[in-house]
Structures are given as structure tokens and as C-alpha cells.
Design an enzyme around this catalytic site. Structure first.
Site, short mmCIF file in Angstrom:
data_model
loop_
_atom_site.label_atom_id
_atom_site.label_comp_id
_atom_site.label_asym_id
_atom_site.label_seq_id
_atom_site.Cartn_x
_atom_site.Cartn_y
_atom_site.Cartn_z
CB SER A 1 -26.26 -2.31 -39.15
OG SER A 1 -26.81 -1.62 -40.93
NE ARG A 2 -27.35 4.84 -40.00
CZ ARG A 2 -26.36 6.30 -41.18
NH1 ARG A 2 -27.67 7.44 -40.69
NH2 ARG A 2 -25.99 5.74 -41.65
CB ILE B 1 -17.72 -2.78 -48.35
CG1 ILE B 1 -16.75 -2.82 -48.22
CG2 ILE B 1 -17.93 -1.90 -46.79
CD1 ILE B 1 -15.64 -3.42 -49.33
CE LYS C 1 -11.86 2.09 -50.00
NZ LYS C 1 -11.78 2.84 -50.93
#
Lengths: 310, 310
Positions: free
Chosen positions: B39-40, B17, B93
Site C-alpha cells: 500500500s502507498r 474497505i 468491485k
């Protein structure tokens, strides 16, 4: 100062909880006059009885407040009808089948200028305020809730609790949550497992992990299969010693020393609170306990266990 | 009047996303300067990348806002860390794994004086406002939501959506609910059935019956097994004709007449909204769509269906 007139109240839903708790509490409370009842099955002696709340409201303009004691699945329509008729409303716990519908009732009551009371009877157990004070003065390292009872003993043949939306073991469990959300810091669920009997639509047991806003773990164990001694305990390890609030909030011990041990008088206190809310023209609708139940169902892993027969 | 300085923003969670929507929207928006990412697994070219939000916050004091694009199960801790560090927070969301935890973030953001934006991208689809205006001018007799898509096409190998708390078909379904709660009167669930594949912990389909506060029925059909044409439609029968809001909110028809048909630009509009909230020092946290999902899980009957394999 003259004493205010008694509040003309009606009971809607004449089942076990109405007979065990609501009617005896009202009978002893001078703030109320019971003037009517409505129920599909039960009847109350000495007052007019109706088949539905709509019939009651139409026939009894003198009613000022209604106390709703039916299962949560049908509570919303009754509450809505009463609020629209300008009556004050007392909701037995849980206040509704969904959080959204109770939010709606809350807004509707505000709009109509009537009192809405979402009651949590366990919060009025005699040792709860003492536990709250103790925990507020301490640093909590961890907490645990063990609410384990025998469903056959306390909920014989109550089919609605096993239906979808009947809450299952969260029906008693929400009592524990109503105390926990009153005495512990704000908390939220990180993990949950719900045990559904393979022939039922509601869980018979649940293990729920919470963390408080301060990161303190709170381990919750709800079980409806406990025979023998029953457990309704909230435990906390703190820097001021080990706290045990037991007996559903009736007894408080810290490091083995009993600080409080009294007989419960929850429902009389609830009705006193409701009378005050009505006189003050305010509402009390704290949805945190129900919110946690909804969150547990949303987040929880479903585990199928052996069938349950009453 | 001089143009405000761009907001130094960081992306946390560099997955599908973020690449598909967030990064392209930010690249085109002069209100923002992307200054870091965490981010991993994923990385963003041209900015410093960190392994965790904690590392990012410690190393990048110039960051003013963070946009969280990771799965809901891990969003709370990241949001909490960012708010406590005084950063504005944009939540993809759904805003969290539980309603309670988002309520907590909301209170925390207010306390720290930072902006919290619980984004619902589908509300910014081009025909949604026109549908809202139309429905506000009409009497609604009934409504239906059909949100049916092919999970293999839109969510390939996204394991987290099938885990407990991963929402399952409610992950796309909450988009429909975010539009419905914006264009229809307040509504609440009366009945729900959730279809769980026997090898998964989240539902693949759901049928949910709502009623609005005015008693209007709203029938919801979510299904992740739809191959061929996909359905993202909200229908309403009204006294001014039959309304069809289709294509996920991009196209509005009334009685077959097209009133609006435009390409979606949801994420650019979300970021414009977030910039305005940051400049105005306010928050926008409407939890109604997530509340309905939690209520559906609490009230819903669980139905086991055939196993699902990606």
C-alpha cells in the site's frame, strides 16, 4: 454449382445513409433483391413502403433479411422484432444505443438461428488490410488517431447526433475505432476528456488516451469543428518506419512511400460479407469499438465548451 | 480426505474497505494465510509491508493470490502484474476503470491459467438467493431500485470517487446493479439522467430507466444526498404479490410477510467463493453490472446541480 437464390431484403430507416450507401450497394449486388422498405419519413421507389418495421414484417412474409439504417437510439426494438420474426439482420454502425442491448440481440439471434451482422464500414476501406499486415510485422512504438471533420458539412441538421445517446463526435470517431481495433493490438482507455457544447447533450470533440495490452500509447483526437481539409488518419511510429493510413483507410504510406491508394467500396463489401454470413448461418458481432465509446463516456472528464448552432 | 493447504494471500491497497471487510474476513477463514501487504499509505500488522505490488511480487515468491482493494483507476496495472507473475487475483468491485480492460484481464488470466474473480459483494447478501427464487417463480410487472445514501457518512473524504472515472453515485449504485442483474431477467437502459455537482467530475445522483428483455420496466433511482434513514431497496410488483428486498439484500418481504431477515456476511462468503474458484482453477468475471454503468454514462443526459463540499 448453381448460384444461390437472391436474398429478399428490406431497408428500414430511409434517411441519408440509406440513400447514399445502402440502396446503391444493394442495387448493384446480385446476391440481393430489395423487396420492401419501412420508414417514418422516407420512401424507396419501386417497392412497397411501410410506416414501421412491424407493419412491414406483418405484410411481407417473403422478406428474409432486414438492413437497419435508423439512428442507434431506436435500433434495438426494430432488430428484436426482426430477429423474433426469424429474419437475418444487418445493423448499420453503431449497432445500438448500449453495449448491453447488442449483447442481448447477439444472444437472441443465436437462439433463433438467424444471422446478426454488426457492420463497421470503415474496416472495409481498401488500405485497411494492408495496414494490418504491416503493423503485424512491426514493433509499434506509438500510434495516433486524428479524426477531424466539419460536422456542418457531413451531418447537416441531424438533430439525433446531438441528443444524449447520439454519440456526438464519436459517431464518426467510432469509424476510426473500428479500424484501430482491427489493426492494432487490444487496447484500453487510460484517460479521456470530452468537450460538450453548452447547449448540446453530446460531445463535439474528444481527446482519448489509450494504451495497448503491450503498453504502447495510442493518442486519439476527435474533433467536429475542423473546417478546410478534413483528417481521417491513423499514424504509427514503428521499427520499420512511420506509417500513415489516411483518407479514412483508403491510402497507406510507410516512410512516405505509397503502398496503397484506392477508391473506397465499403458498403458493397459489407453486403458481400453479410451475404456470406447469411449463407454460412453465422453472425459477426464485434463490440470492441462501441465498448471503447462507452468506456470513454464512463471514464472521461466532461468539459463544457462554447455553444454549437447548425 | 485431508484439508487443502491454506492459500498464501496478500492484500494490495490497505484503505477503508480492506480494514473494514477484507482483513476481518481473511482473519477468520482457515482457507487463507495472509503473508504480505502492499500500500502507498496503510500497513497491516504482523506481515511484511511493501510500497507497491511490484516490490511485493519481487520479494514474496510464496504469495499465491492477491486481493486488490485499491480504487478502480489503478487496479488494472496491479492485476496485470499479478497475473503475469502467475498469481490468482481477487478484484474488489468495481473490477476496473473500463470494461475493455477487464475483458483484457479475463483473457490474460485464461492464458496464464490463473483464477480471476470479479467480486460483487452485494450478491452474497443473505436474502438475495431467496429473492431470485421468488422472482423466477413469478411474472414481474414492474421493478424499482432505490439506492439512496448519505455520501458524507459512507465515503468521507474519498476524493477519488469524485474524479472522472471514480463512478460517483454509481460506486454504491453498482452494488444494486450487481443484485438486479442476478435476480432479474437480462435488462438494458433506455434512458438516463446523471446529476453532476458543478464542482465535481462524477455524478451525485442518477435516474436510470431499464427495460428487461421481456419488456418489463425497471426504474432506478440512485442518490447520494439522502440524510436520515438510508434506502438500499429493490422492489418488484409481481402476479404473486409485491416483493421488497431491503437493507441491501438482507431482508426479503412478499406482501408484507418477512421471508428472510439475516445479518450480512458478504465478505466471508466472497472469500469462500474465491477459494473454491482457486481450487477448481476457474474464473468468475461477470461484467454486466459494470457494463450497465458504462452504458448509463454513454446514453445518459448530463444535468449540472449545485456544488458538493465534503
Amino acid at each position: 454449382m448453381t448460384k444461390a437464390q437472391p436474398i429478399n431484403i428490406a431497408i428500414v430507416g430511409v434517411g441519408k445513409i440509406a440513400r447514399d450507401q445502402h440502396l446503391p450497394a444493394l442495387a448493384k449486388d446480385g446476391d440481393y433483391k430489395l423487396v420492401a422498405a419501412a420508414s417514418r419519413h422516407g420512401k424507396v421507389d419501386g417497392v412497397p413502403n411501410f410506416e414501421s418495421i412491424e407493419a412491414l414484417l406483418a405484410a411481407s412474409p417473403e422478406v428474409e433479411a432486414v438492413s437497419l439504417c435508423m439512428p442507434p437510439q431506436v435500433r434495438h426494438d426494430a432488430a428484436r422484432a426482426a430477429i423474433l420474426a426469424g429474419k437475418h439482420v444487418f445493423l448499420e454502425k453503431p449497432p445500438g444505443a448500449t453495449v448491453s442491448e447488442v449483447e442481448h440481440l447477439k444472444a437472441l439471434a443465436a437462439e433463433k438461428g438467424v444471422t446478426l451482422f454488426a457492420s463497421w464500414h470503415s474496416r472495409y476501406a481498401p488500405a485497411v488490410e494492408a495496414a494490418r499486415s504491416f503493423l503485424a510485422s512491426a514493433r509499434i512504438k506509438s500510434a495516433a488517431i486524428n479524426w477531424k471533420e466539419d460536422v456542418r458539412r457531413w451531418h447537416p441538421n441531424q438533430e439525433w447526433i446531438w441528443q444524449a445517446g447520439g454519440f456526438g463526435v464519436f459517431d464518426p470517431g467510432i469509424n476510426a475505432l473500428s479500424i484501430a481495433t482491427h489493426i492494432l493490438p487490444p487496447m484500453f482507455i487510460t484517460e479521456a476528456t470530452l468537450d460538450f457544447p453548452e447547449n448540446r447533450d453530446a460531445p463535439i470533440a474528444a481527446q482519448v488516451s489509450f494504451r495497448t495490452s503491450e503498453g504502447t500509447p495510442v493518442a486519439v483526437d476527435f474533433d467536429w469543428r475542423q473546417t478546410g481539409p478534413q483528417s481521417w488518419d491513423i499514424l504509427a511510429e514503428t521499427d520499420k518506419g512511420f506509417m500513415v493510413l489516411s483518407g479514412g483507410g483508403t491510402r497507406l504510406e510507410v516512410e512516405g512511400k505509397v503502398l496503397k491508394d484506392e477508391k473506397e467500396t465499403e458498403y458493397p463489401m459489407l453486403y458481400r460479407r453479410f451475404a456470406k454470413l447469411v449463407h454460412d448461418r453465422t453472425s459477426d458481432v464485434d463490440l470492441a469499438p462501441l465498448q471503447h465509446v462507452a468506456d470513454a463516456f464512463m471514464l472521461g472528464k466532461r468539459n463544457v465548451v462554447e455553444p454549437f448552432f447548425d
